[in-house]
Design an enzyme around this catalytic site. Structure first.
Site, PDB file in Angstrom:
ATOM      1  N   HIS A   1      -4.047  -2.839  -7.591  1.00 58.65           N
ATOM      2  CA  HIS A   1      -5.303  -3.700  -7.832  1.00 58.65           C
ATOM      3  C   HIS A   1      -6.419  -3.379  -8.248  1.00 58.65           C
ATOM      4  CE1 HIS A   1      -8.231  -3.996  -3.532  1.00 58.65           C
ATOM      5  NE2 HIS A   1      -7.934  -5.087  -4.144  1.00 58.65           N
TER       6      HIS A   1
ATOM      7  N   ASP B   1      -7.561   1.269  -7.906  1.00 61.23           N
ATOM      8  CA  ASP B   1      -6.290   1.948  -7.281  1.00 61.23           C
ATOM      9  C   ASP B   1      -5.015   0.736  -7.999  1.00 61.23           C
ATOM     10  OD1 ASP B   1      -7.106   0.187  -5.361  1.00 61.23           O
ATOM     11  OD2 ASP B   1      -5.365   0.063  -4.386  1.00 61.23           O
TER      12      ASP B   1
ATOM     13  N   GLU C   1       0.453  -0.998  -0.242  1.00 63.01           N
ATOM     14  CA  GLU C   1      -0.326  -0.348   0.343  1.00 63.01           C
ATOM     15  C   GLU C   1       1.024   1.703  -0.121  1.00 63.01           C
ATOM     16  OE1 GLU C   1      -3.041   0.602   0.031  1.00 63.01           O
ATOM     17  OE2 GLU C   1      -4.475  -1.561   0.830  1.00 63.01           O
TER      18      GLU C   1
HETATM   19 ZN    ZN Z   1      -6.551  -1.365  -3.509  1.00 63.00          ZN
END
Ligand code: ZN
Length: 271
Positions: A179, A189, A141
């Site tokens: 993703h 994203d 992330e």
């Molecule tokens: Zn994501």
């Protein structure tokens, strides 16, 4: 500085650092407890089974094995405003979401979960024939709200991290994905600000070259998307995810002649 102010400053700094190290004391304890339970699970052999399967009376364990290894990397942006907010989200049990790594705006890397354990970052997902991306991938992330560029420090840290992971687990170049690629329509994203071109130049994922491409007349762009890895059950959203990744300036869901060249070239690299 007068001694009294110096003492006060030292006291204040000591208090701040004590608070920040205590902040995750109880969630770290929870992490360790869960890992301990999984370690216990690994020692439970032979497994007791009541399915009626004709198991041999004696148990013979093989002597030759290693741990299962991740084979994909899925990249995300957090869609949150700070690393602190994301660390909190990933340490609250009710959110049920997590990632192996979080990269803050200043390039700091938080390694939140052992690479060999399964993080909850991809959700319902599909790439090629892979349907449980969480089980086979590392989730990264990047702290970013989704409508801003990624910082240079973040990209530098990301590239270093990807290099480590690629070497450690022998992850194929094609298996560095986003993703949005594995969850079209549901996720967008990392955003159009993310440079997949830069990553491909460094050996993570592929990029296209449209200069020497002769697209056959019967070329099927949708099938090419499928060969690259996209789930084409819903063509519109598969095209949207492809555009976010490979043609970020184009916000339409229409395959044009340039896309055909791009996809024809990509298809040859991903197949
Ligand atoms: Zn994501």
């Amino acid at each position: 500085m007068k001694p009294i102010f110096l003492y006060l400053s030292i006291f204040w700094l000591a208090t701040i650092s004590a608070c920040s190290s205590n902040l995750y004391r109880s969630t770290n304890r929870s992490y360790k407890k869960q890992v301990k339970n999984y370690a216990k699970l690994l020692r439970e052999y032979p497994v007791k089974d009541s399915s009626g399967l004709l198991f041999a009376d004696i148990w013979v364990g093989t002597t030759n094995f290693t741990m299962r290894r991740p084979n994909f990397v899925v990249i995300h942006h957090t869609a949150q405003d700070s690393c602190g907010q994301t660390l909190r989200t990933f340490t609250l049990p009710r959110t049920a979401v997590s990632a192996h790594y979080v990269i803050c705006r200043d390039g700091t890397v938080h390694h939140m979960l052992n690479d060999l354990l399964r993080a909850h970052h991809a959700g319902v997902s599909k790439w090629g024939n892979a349907t449980d991306l969480n089980s086979m991938s590392i989730g990264i992330e990047i702290d970013n709200n989704g409508s801003e560029p990624f910082t240079e420090a973040q990209m530098n840290s990301l590239l270093q991290l990807l290099d480590r992971l690629k070497r450690a687990y022998n992850i194929p170049q094609a298996n560095f994905i986003g993703h949005a690629d594995v969850a079209p329509g549901r996720k967008v994203d990392p955003s159009r600000f993310f440079s997949w071109h830069l990553l491909a130049d460094k050996g993570f994922g592929f990029w296209f070259d449209t200069t020497n491409v002769d697209v056959p007349i019967d070329f099927n762009a949708l099938q090419a998307l499928r060969i690259v890895g996209y789930n084409i059950n819903k063509p519109d959203i598969a095209i949207q995810s492809y555009k976010i990744h490979f043609v970020p300036h184009d916000t339409t869901n229409v395959i044009n002649d340039t896309d055909k060249k791009i996809l024809f070239d990509l298809m040859r690299k991903y197949q």
